[in-house]
Design an enzyme around this catalytic site. Structure first.
Site, PDB file in Angstrom:
ATOM      1  N   ARG A  61    -128.472  76.918  47.820  1.00  0.00           N
ATOM      2  CA  ARG A  61    -127.186  76.709  48.696  1.00  0.00           C
ATOM      3  C   ARG A  61    -127.119  75.633  49.696  1.00  0.00           C
ATOM      4  O   ARG A  61    -126.781  75.953  50.735  1.00  0.00           O
ATOM      5  CB  ARG A  61    -126.881  78.078  48.980  1.00  0.00           C
ATOM      6  CG  ARG A  61    -126.686  79.157  48.140  1.00  0.00           C
ATOM      7  CD  ARG A  61    -126.906  80.514  48.441  1.00  0.00           C
ATOM      8  NE  ARG A  61    -126.741  81.444  47.205  1.00  0.00           N
ATOM      9  CZ  ARG A  61    -127.640  81.867  46.461  1.00  0.00           C
ATOM     10  NH1 ARG A  61    -128.876  81.392  46.753  1.00  0.00           N
ATOM     11  NH2 ARG A  61    -127.484  82.488  45.492  1.00  0.00           N
ATOM     12  N   GLY A  62    -127.718  74.722  49.573  1.00  0.00           N
ATOM     13  CA  GLY A  62    -127.980  73.401  50.369  1.00  0.00           C
ATOM     14  C   GLY A  62    -129.037  73.567  51.364  1.00  0.00           C
ATOM     15  O   GLY A  62    -129.229  72.663  51.990  1.00  0.00           O
TER      16      GLY A  62
ATOM     17  N   TYR B   3    -114.451  83.619  40.955  1.00  0.00           N
ATOM     18  CA  TYR B   3    -114.729  82.649  42.147  1.00  0.00           C
ATOM     19  C   TYR B   3    -113.098  82.411  42.563  1.00  0.00           C
ATOM     20  O   TYR B   3    -112.299  81.654  41.621  1.00  0.00           O
ATOM     21  CB  TYR B   3    -115.255  81.585  41.550  1.00  0.00           C
ATOM     22  CG  TYR B   3    -116.712  81.572  40.833  1.00  0.00           C
ATOM     23  CD1 TYR B   3    -117.455  82.747  41.485  1.00  0.00           C
ATOM     24  CD2 TYR B   3    -117.389  80.457  40.417  1.00  0.00           C
ATOM     25  CE1 TYR B   3    -118.853  82.726  41.173  1.00  0.00           C
ATOM     26  CE2 TYR B   3    -118.495  80.608  39.823  1.00  0.00           C
ATOM     27  CZ  TYR B   3    -119.292  81.645  40.265  1.00  0.00           C
ATOM     28  OH  TYR B   3    -120.635  82.079  39.795  1.00  0.00           O
TER      29      TYR B   3
ATOM     30  N   SER C 169    -131.490  70.906  50.575  1.00  0.00           N
ATOM     31  CA  SER C 169    -130.859  69.630  50.137  1.00  0.00           C
ATOM     32  C   SER C 169    -131.220  68.618  50.847  1.00  0.00           C
ATOM     33  O   SER C 169    -131.054  67.265  50.665  1.00  0.00           O
ATOM     34  CB  SER C 169    -129.374  69.816  50.152  1.00  0.00           C
ATOM     35  OG  SER C 169    -129.125  70.059  51.599  1.00  0.00           O
TER      36      SER C 169
END
Length: 334
Positions: A213-214, A58, A217
């Site tokens: 990944r949102g 990452y 959300s």
């Protein structure tokens, strides 16, 4: 908010019922604020979160160094409660490209040595290859991690994004604490074979992508402009008609959330929490306000009527588009 605990399988550690996935603080979701990222990790620890998840690839080590910085600056008691889960094996190039996975025993030990240094710790709590290396039997990769366990460099062995057969082979080689895999209202592929296998073998699940990944959300909009380097710009679920279809699912979910007096994100996280005590959701909050919202899901308990309503508006297979582009889907087992 009341922090509860869960255990990673029968061989893993006891951890907080929610973990913090730190990837977005370094890579794949556009620019992140370093100071806010550190503050978010500190806020998570202060709230009782113990599980911090990262990968050595990452940001090509950036995320591990960020976590190391945050741990060094945290109060001793909070630092000692932190359990760090690390994925390894993804090969990168100087341009940020991806070039496969390396699960050779010598590479496993090399990756671990660098991770220990970047994190500033004397052991990694859970260590796992990010994706199966098709050229190396999983027994060899897991065997190398088991040697690190014997040396005290690693505490527990995990797996990531592998299928039922590989899980069985790995578990026959050494004790496996948990499988990290995507699981959410719109990513339910593990329910057919993988989840029954982990439950049979006493292996826990750390579920990433619980908000896709949102996408689910409640904060993502169809007109949102994604910055350079944001993975979602290439993700099939965020494209064109797929995006419009998926956001319609979110609006249906929003009606249920509002009737319960909670946010869309909270009902989506609470749904994952409701799927079993062997599942620990990872929330990918990059900011303290998003973390606060996610943690409040611990106080949301969907009843039978809520769960039935959710299943009605977002049934299995309801999402449009794969969860990764085709090239990356090829590296996943089912």
């Amino acid at each position: 908010m009341t922090m509860r605990t869960r255990t990673l399988g029968t061989t893993g550690p006891q951890v907080s019922a929610l973990g913090l996935g730190c990837m977005g603080m370094s890579a794949l979701y556009g620019e992140a604020d370093r100071a806010e990222s550190v503050a978010t990790i500190h806020a998570a620890l202060e709230a009782g979160v113990t599980l911090l998840d990262t990968g050595d690839f990452y940001g090509m080590g950036h995320n591990e160094m960020l976590i190391g910085e945050a741990l060094r600056a945290a109060p001793a008691a909070r630092r000692e409660q932190a359990l760090v889960s690390v994925k390894f094996g993804a090969m990168r190039d100087p341009d940020g490209g991806w070039s496969g996975y390396d699960g050779r025993p010598a590479a496993v030990k090399n990756f671990a040595a660098y991770s220990l240094q970047r994190l500033g710790v004397d052991h990694i709590d859970v260590y796992r290859i990010a994706r199966l290396d098709p050229e190396v039997p999983i027994e060899e990769t897991v065997g190398a991690i088991a040697e690190l366990v014997e040396k005290g460099c690693v505490r527990h062995i995990g797996l990531s994004e592998v299928g039922a057969e590989t899980i069985r082979r790995a578990a026959a080689t050494a004790p496996i604490s948990d499988l990290q895999i995507e699981y959410s209202l719109i990513s339910r592929g593990i329910e057919d074979e993988i989840l029954p296998t982990t439950r049979e073998l006493g292996i826990g699940i750390t579920a990433y992508g619980v908000l896709s990944r949102g996408l689910i959300s409640g904060h993502f909009t169809a007109d949102r402009q994604l910055g350079a380097g944001d993975f979602r710009a290439m993700s099939p679920r965020f494209q064109g008609d797929n995006l419009r279809h998926n956001l319609n699912l979110v609006e249906a979910l929003r009606e249920i959330a509002e009737q319960k007096g909670v946010s869309v994100a909270q009902i989506a996280i609470a749904w994952v929490l409701s799927r079993g005590e062997d599942i620990v959701p990872l929330v990918g909050a990059r900011r303290r306000d998003r973390l606060t919202e996610a943690l409040a899901a611990l106080d949301v308990t969907p009843d039978a009527a809520d769960l039935a309503a959710i299943e009605e508006v977002v049934p299995p297979g309801a999402a449009a588009g794969d969860r990764y582009p085709a090239a990356q889907m090829a590296h996943l087992e089912s």
